[in-house]
Motif scaffolding. Structure first.
Motif, PDB file in Angstrom:
ATOM      1  N   VAL A  37       0.924  -1.216   0.119  1.00  0.00           N
ATOM      2  CA  VAL A  37       0.040   0.056  -0.123  1.00  0.00           C
ATOM      3  C   VAL A  37       0.827   1.217   0.041  1.00  0.00           C
ATOM      4  N   SER A  38       1.846   1.039   0.754  1.00  0.00           N
ATOM      5  CA  SER A  38       2.889   2.312   0.886  1.00  0.00           C
ATOM      6  C   SER A  38       3.490   2.498  -0.343  1.00  0.00           C
ATOM      7  N   ALA A  39       4.293   1.566  -1.052  1.00  0.00           N
ATOM      8  CA  ALA A  39       4.871   1.737  -2.121  1.00  0.00           C
ATOM      9  C   ALA A  39       4.182   1.953  -3.441  1.00  0.00           C
ATOM     10  N   TRP A  40       2.807   1.399  -3.319  1.00  0.00           N
ATOM     11  CA  TRP A  40       1.956   1.802  -4.417  1.00  0.00           C
ATOM     12  C   TRP A  40       1.498   3.379  -4.321  1.00  0.00           C
ATOM     13  N   ALA A  41       1.456   3.978  -3.187  1.00  0.00           N
ATOM     14  CA  ALA A  41       0.837   5.187  -2.965  1.00  0.00           C
ATOM     15  C   ALA A  41       1.959   6.085  -3.648  1.00  0.00           C
ATOM     16  N   SER A  42       3.092   5.690  -3.208  1.00  0.00           N
ATOM     17  CA  SER A  42       4.606   6.602  -3.516  1.00  0.00           C
ATOM     18  C   SER A  42       4.652   6.551  -5.174  1.00  0.00           C
ATOM     19  N   GLY A  43       4.080   5.497  -5.766  1.00  0.00           N
ATOM     20  CA  GLY A  43       4.329   5.157  -6.973  1.00  0.00           C
ATOM     21  C   GLY A  43       5.666   4.237  -7.308  1.00  0.00           C
ATOM     22  N   GLU A  44       6.445   3.925  -6.036  1.00  0.00           N
ATOM     23  CA  GLU A  44       7.527   3.157  -6.199  1.00  0.00           C
ATOM     24  C   GLU A  44       7.302   1.720  -6.658  1.00  0.00           C
ATOM     25  N   GLU A  45       6.096   1.388  -6.416  1.00  0.00           N
ATOM     26  CA  GLU A  45       5.697   0.075  -6.784  1.00  0.00           C
ATOM     27  C   GLU A  45       4.323  -0.238  -7.193  1.00  0.00           C
ATOM     28  N   GLN A  46       3.998  -0.259  -8.476  1.00  0.00           N
ATOM     29  CA  GLN A  46       2.753  -0.180  -8.900  1.00  0.00           C
ATOM     30  C   GLN A  46       2.588  -1.619 -10.115  1.00  0.00           C
ATOM     31  N   PHE A  47       3.469  -2.386 -10.058  1.00  0.00           N
ATOM     32  CA  PHE A  47       3.394  -3.508 -10.889  1.00  0.00           C
ATOM     33  C   PHE A  47       3.189  -3.143 -12.397  1.00  0.00           C
ATOM     34  N   ASP A  48       3.854  -1.963 -12.748  1.00  0.00           N
ATOM     35  CA  ASP A  48       3.447  -1.519 -14.164  1.00  0.00           C
ATOM     36  C   ASP A  48       4.567  -1.516 -15.055  1.00  0.00           C
ATOM     37  N   ARG A  49       5.667  -2.009 -14.796  1.00  0.00           N
ATOM     38  CA  ARG A  49       6.943  -2.278 -15.587  1.00  0.00           C
ATOM     39  C   ARG A  49       6.662  -3.487 -16.138  1.00  0.00           C
ATOM     40  N   LYS A  50       7.776  -3.714 -17.423  1.00  0.00           N
ATOM     41  CA  LYS A  50       7.586  -4.895 -18.352  1.00  0.00           C
ATOM     42  C   LYS A  50       7.764  -6.321 -17.515  1.00  0.00           C
ATOM     43  N   GLY A  51       6.610  -6.806 -17.612  1.00  0.00           N
ATOM     44  CA  GLY A  51       6.682  -8.129 -16.949  1.00  0.00           C
ATOM     45  C   GLY A  51       5.887  -8.393 -15.566  1.00  0.00           C
ATOM     46  N   ALA A  52       5.745  -7.146 -14.890  1.00  0.00           N
ATOM     47  CA  ALA A  52       5.165  -6.987 -13.670  1.00  0.00           C
ATOM     48  C   ALA A  52       3.691  -7.374 -13.666  1.00  0.00           C
ATOM     49  N   ALA A  53       3.209  -7.842 -12.473  1.00  0.00           N
ATOM     50  CA  ALA A  53       1.886  -7.819 -12.394  1.00  0.00           C
ATOM     51  C   ALA A  53       1.336  -8.054 -11.055  1.00  0.00           C
ATOM     52  N   LEU A  54       0.203  -7.551 -10.567  1.00  0.00           N
ATOM     53  CA  LEU A  54      -0.278  -7.751  -9.139  1.00  0.00           C
ATOM     54  C   LEU A  54      -1.627  -8.555  -9.444  1.00  0.00           C
ATOM     55  N   PHE A  55      -1.997  -9.581  -8.645  1.00  0.00           N
ATOM     56  CA  PHE A  55      -3.127 -10.312  -8.968  1.00  0.00           C
ATOM     57  C   PHE A  55      -3.946 -10.362  -7.404  1.00  0.00           C
ATOM     58  N   GLY A  56      -5.168 -10.263  -7.530  1.00  0.00           N
ATOM     59  CA  GLY A  56      -6.079 -10.264  -6.404  1.00  0.00           C
ATOM     60  C   GLY A  56      -7.085 -11.482  -6.560  1.00  0.00           C
ATOM     61  N   ALA A  57      -7.283 -12.271  -5.415  1.00  0.00           N
ATOM     62  CA  ALA A  57      -8.215 -13.252  -5.170  1.00  0.00           C
ATOM     63  C   ALA A  57      -9.369 -12.748  -4.637  1.00  0.00           C
ATOM     64  N   PHE A  58     -10.497 -12.900  -5.429  1.00  0.00           N
ATOM     65  CA  PHE A  58     -11.825 -12.590  -5.112  1.00  0.00           C
ATOM     66  C   PHE A  58     -12.877 -13.418  -4.839  1.00  0.00           C
TER      67      PHE A  58
END
Length: 149
Positions: A37-58
Motif C-alpha cells: 500500500v505504501s509503495a503503491w501510493a508513492s508510485g515506487e511499486e505499482q506493478f506496471d513495469r515490463k513483465g510485472a503484475a499484481l493479482f487479487g483473489a476475489f
C-alpha cells in the motif's frame, strides 16, 4: 481448491477491501500488505513495469488475497521476483494462495527463466514456496528460487 475464487489482474487502482486485508495482515505481524500500500501510493511499486503484475483473489466480490511478480535486480541473469503475497485467514487452506502463486509464476516465467522470492515473512511461507516448486537459496534477500528448464 479455491472454489468460488476468481483471480484477477489488478490494474491502476488497488482493489476495494485492501484496508481489511491490511488490518488482518498487521494483526498477524505481516508487513507485506502495508509495504504494498505504501509503495503503491508513492508510485515506487505499482506493478506496471515490463513483465510485472499484481493479482487479487476475489470471493463474493471481496478481495481475500494478493500476490504479484516484478523484475528482480542485482542478479547475473534476468529474473522475476514473487512479491507481496498475503491471503486472508478466513480463506487459508482453501487453495487461494496456490491460485495466486500459479498466476504470478505463469506471468514471471513468461518473462524470465528464473523466479525468486523472500519467504521470511511468516513461518509458513518457506514450506509454501517449496510446495510450489521452488528450491531453497541463500542469496541476499532471496530465500527460494525456481528455474524453468
Amino acid at each position: 481448491m479455491g472454489q468460488g475464487v476468481e483471480i484477477i489482474r489488478i490494474g491502476a487502482v488497488l482493489p476495494p477491501g485492501i484496508d481489511r486485508l491490511l488490518e488482518e495482515a498487521e494483526s498477524e505481524g505481516v508487513r507485506n500488505v502495508r509495504m504494498l500500500v505504501s509503495a503503491w501510493a508513492s508510485g515506487e511499486e505499482q506493478f506496471d513495469r515490463k513483465g510485472a503484475a499484481l493479482f487479487g483473489a476475489f470471493s463474493n466480490e471481496q478481495c481475500v488475497g494478493l500476490g504479484g511478480v516484478t523484475r528482480q535486480s542485482g542478479l547475473d541473469e534476468p529474473a522475476m521476483r514473487m512479491r507481496r503475497f498475503y491471503v486472508s485467514p478466513s480463506v487459508r487452506g482453501q487453495g487461494v494462495g496456490r491460485l495466486l502463486a500459479q498466476a504470478a509464476i505463469r506471468q514471471g516465467l513468461a518473462h524470465a527463466r528464473l523466479l525468486t522470492c523472500n519467504a521470511r515473512a511468516t513461518p509458513s511461507a518457506g514450506p509454501f514456496w517449496l510446495a510450489m516448486g521452488f528450491m531453497p537459496a541463500s542469496l541476499s534477500n532471496i530465500t527460494h528460487i525456481c528455474r524453468r528448464v
